[in-house]
Motif scaffolding. Structure first.
Motif, PDB file in Angstrom:
ATOM      1  N   ALA A  72       0.907   6.019  -0.651  1.00 46.63           N
ATOM      2  CA  ALA A  72       0.097   7.059  -0.508  1.00 46.63           C
ATOM      3  C   ALA A  72      -0.065   7.514  -1.917  1.00 46.63           C
ATOM      4  O   ALA A  72       0.368   7.142  -2.996  1.00 46.63           O
ATOM      5  N   ASP A  97     -13.764   6.794  -1.857  1.00 48.84           N
ATOM      6  CA  ASP A  97     -12.515   6.234  -0.857  1.00 48.84           C
ATOM      7  C   ASP A  97     -11.635   5.544  -1.510  1.00 48.84           C
ATOM      8  O   ASP A  97     -11.948   4.681  -2.590  1.00 48.84           O
ATOM      9  N   SER A  98     -10.492   5.915  -1.215  1.00 45.62           N
ATOM     10  CA  SER A  98      -9.226   5.412  -2.183  1.00 45.62           C
ATOM     11  C   SER A  98      -8.075   4.894  -1.431  1.00 45.62           C
ATOM     12  O   SER A  98      -7.734   5.499  -0.293  1.00 45.62           O
ATOM     13  N   THR A  99      -7.560   4.085  -1.931  1.00 44.11           N
ATOM     14  CA  THR A  99      -6.114   3.733  -1.438  1.00 44.11           C
ATOM     15  C   THR A  99      -4.970   3.355  -2.669  1.00 44.11           C
ATOM     16  O   THR A  99      -5.489   2.604  -3.605  1.00 44.11           O
ATOM     17  N   PHE A 123      -1.490   1.712  -4.444  1.00 47.46           N
ATOM     18  CA  PHE A 123      -0.615   0.604  -4.274  1.00 47.46           C
ATOM     19  C   PHE A 123       0.388   0.511  -5.187  1.00 47.46           C
ATOM     20  O   PHE A 123       0.306   1.309  -6.356  1.00 47.46           O
ATOM     21  N   ILE A 165      -4.586   2.200  -7.848  1.00 45.30           N
ATOM     22  CA  ILE A 165      -5.396   2.650  -7.001  1.00 45.30           C
ATOM     23  C   ILE A 165      -6.651   1.744  -6.867  1.00 45.30           C
ATOM     24  O   ILE A 165      -7.132   1.296  -7.619  1.00 45.30           O
ATOM     25  N   GLU A 184       0.833  -1.399   0.028  1.00 39.75           N
ATOM     26  CA  GLU A 184       0.067  -0.093   0.016  1.00 39.75           C
ATOM     27  C   GLU A 184       0.809   1.352   0.067  1.00 39.75           C
ATOM     28  O   GLU A 184       1.946   1.338   0.597  1.00 39.75           O
TER      29      GLU A 184
END
Length: 234
Positions: free
Chosen positions: A6, A19-21, A23, A35, A4
């Motif tokens: 930023a 909502d996002s993360t 990788f 993402i 993961e």
């Protein structure tokens, strides 16, 4: 290896509604950044990744993300099943469906309305000894409706309407929402050997524009040369 990360600064405004993360992963000489997105409106989860190449421009990935949509924003929902498709107002929710040999039925419910979409085949066999109006009465719940001839994109059609309630008591029942009104439209697509149909049910009279809006957005999923042709095919 997957990890993961930023989000890149250029990506953040592009996915502000999700909502996002972020990788990254690498496997030998292969690397990618991506993402994970979750939409709180349609509750769809999506994964988008970009393979890293020498000289790759992160701004291109930002433009791709800015163009991403996982649901419509025009108040409609697109449906496509087998060979038919519809673009319905989002107030209609799928209630039940039936798929049988030569017959599809999709039933939707909405505020004060019920909508049913039909598809039958083969049309030449089903209409061999009867017209569209007779078929509509027996196959699509059209008993008691008054039918008139019409067209849909040039294809022969019939439009059935419940007669207005008669007498003072009937008119009061309609005003109080105690009567039930139906509109039924069937059309034959000779080039596809199909019959399509739309039925609306309501506690209030159904006007022509409402029926037109629904039937105009229903048809074959893959448009063909005869889908809007006015003459029957040779």
């Amino acid at each position: 290896m997957f990890r993961e990360t930023a989000l890149a600064a250029q990506w953040r405004p592009c996915v502000a509604g999700f909502d996002s993360t972020g990788f990254q992963w690498d496997a030998g000489a292969e690397r990618a950044a991506g993402i994970l997105l979750y939409c709180p409106i349609c509750r769809t989860a999506s994964m988008i990744q970009f393979l890293e190449r020498p000289g790759a421009d992160i701004a291109i990935a930002a433009r791709v993300l800015a163009s991403f949509r996982d649901h419509r924003s025009d108040g409609r929902i697109a449906w496509a099943l087998y060979d038919v498709a519809a673009n319905l107002p989002d107030r209609f929710i799928l209630d039940r469906c039936r798929f049988e040999a030569g017959r599809f039925v999709l039933e939707f419910k909405g505020p004060g309305r019920r909508l049913t979409l039909y598809r039958w085949a083969p049309a030449d066999v089903l209409l061999q000894n009867q017209g569209l109006a007779e078929f509509a009465q027996t196959a699509a719940g059209g008993n008691g409706l008054v039918f008139r001839s019409s067209t849909v994109d040039g294809h022969p059609a019939v439009d059935g309407t419940d007669p207005m309630p008669a007498g003072c008591a009937g008119r009061w029942r309609a005003r109080l929402g105690l009567a039930r009104f139906r509109r039924l439209r069937l059309w034959r697509m000779a080039g596809r050997n199909r019959i399509l149909g739309v039925r609306l049910e309501s506690l209030r009279p159904i006007e022509d524009p409402e029926m037109q809006v629904v039937s105009d957005t229903y048809g074959m999923a893959d448009k063909g040369p005869y889908d809007t042709a006015r003459p029957d095919p040779p």
